[in-house]
Design an enzyme around this catalytic site. Structure first.
Site, mmCIF file in Angstrom:
data_model
loop_
_atom_site.group_PDB
_atom_site.id
_atom_site.type_symbol
_atom_site.label_atom_id
_atom_site.label_comp_id
_atom_site.label_asym_id
_atom_site.label_seq_id
_atom_site.Cartn_x
_atom_site.Cartn_y
_atom_site.Cartn_z
ATOM 1 N N TYR A 1 0.837 -1.199 0.000
ATOM 2 C CA TYR A 1 0.000 0.000 0.000
ATOM 3 C C TYR A 1 0.871 1.249 0.000
ATOM 4 O O TYR A 1 0.727 2.137 -0.854
ATOM 5 C CB TYR A 1 -0.927 0.005 1.210
ATOM 6 N N SER B 1 -8.525 -4.382 21.329
ATOM 7 C CA SER B 1 -7.205 -5.001 21.433
ATOM 8 C C SER B 1 -6.127 -3.929 21.419
ATOM 9 O O SER B 1 -6.135 -3.038 20.568
ATOM 10 C CB SER B 1 -6.979 -5.971 20.272
#
Length: 320
Positions: free
Chosen positions: A137, A200
């Site tokens: 990316y 998380s």
């Protein structure tokens, strides 16, 4: 002035399109809706459902410029499907640049990314920092920046690339709703809504004050302001690159605590192993944007950013 906004049904593109309309410009949004939403296209903008590879069908000399947001942007996905990112982000932009050249449209503002830098050698990050992206990316976005530089030198394009850090918040009816979602603030807000059991925390042993990663958050409306300023600052034959950020960072735990304060909801957290490639600190130096664009972020307060995102998230949940 009339502008084409590619990817204008997505998060940042929709907010920029709305800002352009409010400034009195005529806006055409081009989006294939692969990741964007039809309702994200602001009222008052013309909408074309189509691919940037076909931009030549719609671009003509009546357009004063292009603001280019159409890209795939999931870092993790780019690692397992790099060909998707090279094909769309690089190949699509190459076709767009050719269409602009053919139509005589000579101004471009490009949505670039801090992912072009990879693991920073020093912070805050300057535009002169080495570009060593750690994902396809980031590499695809860097390749586009190189393409734009060549276009400016060879063909006189007036171009500005804006390298964002962590974009957050919402602007009225326009906000963040990726699917799948990977950004911290909307994920924590999902916990506040009861749509996720816990957040998380990927690593709590980084060399930072509370052991969690530190990131530079920028309000999406401040980001939109920078795009309008970039249109003014774009100079024929020059490719200007500007980092956009607040210049200071907030840790993962600071974000979680701010969401608790703003929403009034408990946010359970679970410490998970570090993710590969996550730098401890990513903070931008926005000095170039201040000097060249006259840009100063006005919404740097984290609580305000979270409050805007929370209001948008609640509205979207009710509507759906």
């Amino acid at each position: 002035m009339k502008y084409l906004v590619t990817g204008g049904a997505g998060y940042v593109g929709s907010v920029v399109a709305q800002h352009l309309l409010e400034a009195g410009h005529e806006v055409t949004v081009l989006d294939n809706l692969s990741t964007g939403f039809r309702e994200g296209v602001p009222a008052g903008a013309a909408f074309i459902e189509g691919d940037i590879r076909d931009a030549a069908k719609w671009l003509d000399p009546s357009f004063g410029g292009v603001l280019h947001f159409a890209a795939f942007s999931q870092v993790g996905e780019s690692v397992v499907k790099p060909e998707k990112y090279w094909d769309n982000n690089v190949g699509g932009t190459m076709a767009l640049l050719a269409a602009m050249r053919e139509a005589g449209v000579r101004k471009l503002v490009f949505s670039s990314t801090a992912a072009t830098y990879g693991e920073p050698e020093q912070v805050p990050i300057l535009e002169s920092a080495p570009t060593k992206p750690t994902s396809p990316y980031g590499a695809s976005k860097l390749a586009v920046d190189h393409m734009i530089t060549g276009e400016a030198v060879a063909h006189g394009l007036a171009a500005v690339s804006l390298r964002y850090f962590n974009v957050a918040g919402a602007y009225g009816a326009y906000g963040e709703r990726h699917d799948p979602e990977s950004h911290l603030i909307p994920l924590v807000l999902q916990v506040a809504q009861g749509r996720r059991d816990a957040i998380s925390v990927y690593g709590d042993d980084y060399p930072t004050p509370d052991g969690t990663c530190v990131r530079d958050y920028i309000h999406v409306a401040d980001l939109a302001d920078a795009h309008l300023l970039a249109l003014r600052a774009a100079t024929p034959g020059e490719h200007l690159i500007c980092n956009l950020g607040n210049g200071n960072g907030f840790s993962v735990r600071q974000v979680i605590e701010t969401v608790r304060e703003v929403t009034g909801h408990p946010i359970p957290e679970v410490v998970a192993p570090r993710r590969g490639g996550d730098p401890a600190v990513l903070v931008a130096s926005a000095d170039t944007a201040r000097e060249r664009l006259g840009w100063n972020p006005a919404r740097a307060d984290l609580a305000g950013i979270v409050a805007d995102a929370w209001e948008f998230t609640q509205r979207i949940t009710k509507e759906h």
